[in-house]
Scaffold this active site. Structure first.
Site, PDB file in Angstrom:
ATOM      1  CG  HIS A 130     102.042  -6.085  56.568  1.00 51.94           C
ATOM      2  ND1 HIS A 130     102.047  -5.176  57.596  1.00 51.94           N
ATOM      3  CD2 HIS A 130     101.167  -7.057  56.954  1.00 51.94           C
ATOM      4  CE1 HIS A 130     101.227  -5.577  58.552  1.00 51.94           C
ATOM      5  NE2 HIS A 130     100.677  -6.715  58.183  1.00 51.94           N
ATOM      6  CG  ASP A 160     103.346  -2.005  57.462  1.00 49.23           C
ATOM      7  OD1 ASP A 160     103.180  -2.375  56.277  1.00 49.23           O
ATOM      8  OD2 ASP A 160     102.966  -2.673  58.437  1.00 49.23           O
ATOM      9  CB  SER A 240      97.684  -6.300  59.569  1.00 46.71           C
ATOM     10  OG  SER A 240      98.613  -7.038  60.299  1.00 46.71           O
TER      11      SER A 240
END
Length: 504
Positions: A130, A160, A240
């Site tokens: 993402h 992911d 992230s």
């Protein structure tokens, strides 16, 4: 900021004013305590406690020093995009309003950032899907401030995970650990570049394992695999793709998500286990895509009601929730079987099973321990490469007008059902109008969350159901608090088993 400094400075000025008013005699009468005596005074905490705290601090420092050189800042950007001619409404095509629609309907430029970590000295980097999805430019900033333009080697929305490549040599490499040996309560550190603050380390513990959040499917994942490590180490936007490391500085997870009502840290962060991330990265580096093995079953977690119906000693395992296909069908698996182990390794839930299978490759043979209504058996399955047979299926529920006919109530079970009409049969893609369809579920009943409108009841507690009268007769035999088991056809054509406990 200046106002804050002024407030903090006020007590110092008052002390200084008092000191100037004191005489030399006053200072002799009330000398400052001897600094040596202060140092020799009683300790605030027992020496053992201080030594333990200092030892933990030392472990944090050592782990951070070991891992941080391989942690990178990932900066991403996408250009503005115009609307294509196919996206312009037909009534505006070929008119002077077409250009205006393109300008107003286009996507504005975007920019963002995340983190990552280097897994090879020649420039391969793991981050989150993402972080880079839909981006035109990816820049990587190393710990030593060097900047490189990065190429996206491959992405996997199902886990992911994404892999980047920069053209460099001799880069510091992160050591990869083993997430399987983690235990709840273990100390971990989250490293990355949150909120554009620069290199940041936060500490916490593993607060849960095997978490499924239901977030992958929102981003176009065909077969989401969620089996997150949960931690209370502070994770924020920008973390992230960065590593979650153990006290040896070894990567045991890829920081991916947070549970938060505000979008910022609220106590719970989630990381993809490194064993899974490494398996995905290997495929992406070699082929640019993931070769995902499959058994050929759709599965769900075991509920307490399932455990009672299927004869399990505890609500652990993965229920085969649709008719098996491919390798599973060839091996003799059936709807309602519960997979409780793979190669002797216990399966606690559906995520456990998916992650364990993902560690294998298409073509491998695996042995499954299966419970079929209390009878434990062992079957061998040859894994095939994943394909998505449900991609083209419609999941639409029947429209409200299709189930508006007077319905029959099944009492304490908390749902209403009616005969399948020709209109409902067409809506559900059924060959003929026969059977009983659920038309309403009481949101406060035990059936809520497991039954839904548009499900066609095939069997009730083992008894075949073809009419509303047969369903009513079967339901009248249910005692308060008894577990009931329904075999149902879903609106997309699949069949499954649903178990729940009747109202007391």
């Amino acid at each position: 900021m200046n106002a804050t400094l002024r407030k903090l400075g006020m007590p110092a000025l008052l002390v200084a004013g008092t000191a100037t008013a004191m005489t030399a005699a006053d200072m002799v009468k009330d000398p400052l305590p001897d600094l040596g005596a202060q140092a020799a005074g009683p300790a605030v905490a027992p020496p053992g406690a201080i030594a333990s705290a200092e030892g933990l601090s030392g472990a944090f420092r050592a782990a951070t020093r070991a891992a941080l050189p391989a942690v990178v800042h990932v900066r991403v950007a996408s250009a503005a995009r115009a609307v294509s001619s196919q996206q312009v409404p037909p009534e505006f095509r070929g008119t002077p309003f077409e250009d205006m629609f393109r300008r107003q309907g286009g996507q504005a430029p975007r920019a963002g950032s995340g983190s990552g970590f280097i897994i090879s000295a020649d420039g391969y980097i793991i981050t989150n899907n993402h972080v880079v999805e839909g981006m035109d430019r990816v820049m990587v900033v190393l710990a030593d401030k060097r900047e490189f333009e990065a190429r996206v080697v491959g992405r996997d929305p199902n886990t992911d995970v994404a892999v980047l490549k920069v053209e460099a040599r001799g880069l510091p490499v992160a050591r990869l650990g083993d997430a399987d040996v983690l235990e709840i309560g273990d100390w971990v550190l989250a490293l990355g570049y949150p909120l554009d603050l620069g290199q940041t380390t936060t500490a916490g513990i593993v607060s849960a394992k095997g978490r499924s959040l239901g977030i992958m499917g929102r981003n176009g994942a065909e077969a989401p695999l969620e089996h997150f490590i949960q931690t209370d180490a502070a994770i924020n936007p920008g973390n992230s793709g960065g590593p979650l490391v153990d006290l040896q500085g070894r990567v045991i997870g890829v920081n991916s998500a947070i549970a938060s009502p505000t979008g910022f840290y609220s106590g719970y962060g989630f990381a993809v286990p490194v064993n899974l991330a490494r398996r995905v990265a290997e495929d992406l580096m070699r082929d640019g895509r993931v070769h995902r093995p499959m058994i050929g079953v759709e599965i769900r977690d075991v509920s307490p009601a399932d455990a009672e119906v299927f004869g399990l000693p505890s609500p652990d395992g993965a229920v085969v929730s649709a008719e098996p296909r491919g390798p599973a069908a060839a091996a003799g698996l059936k709807l309602g079987d519960v997979i409780v182990a793979v190669e002797g390794k216990a399966v606690k839930n559906a995520g456990d099973l998916m992650e364990t299978v993902m560690e294998r490759r298409p073509g491998d043979r695996v042995t499954l321990d299966v419970v079929r209504y209390g009878d434990r058996r062992r079957v061998a399955v040859r894994l095939e490469e994943f394909s998505n047979p449900r991609a083209a299926r419609s999941r639409a529920e029947p429209a409200a007008e299709d189930v508006a006919a007077p319905a029959e109530t099944t009492g304490r079970l908390g749902f209403r059902a009616e005969a399948v009409t020709p209109e409902i049969a067409r809506e559900l893609g059924m060959e003929r109008a026969a059977g009983v369809v659920i038309s309403e579920v009481d949101p406060a009943s035990p059936a809520a969350g497991v039954l839904g409108r548009g499900m066609v009841v095939r069997r009730f507690n083992g008894r075949q159901v073809g009419t509303v009268q047969e369903l009513r007769a079967a339901s009248e035999a249910v005692r308060a608090g008894q577990v009931v088991s329904l075999e149902v056809r879903l609106p997309d054509g699949r069949e499954t088993i649903v178990n729940f406990r009747a109202r007391s």
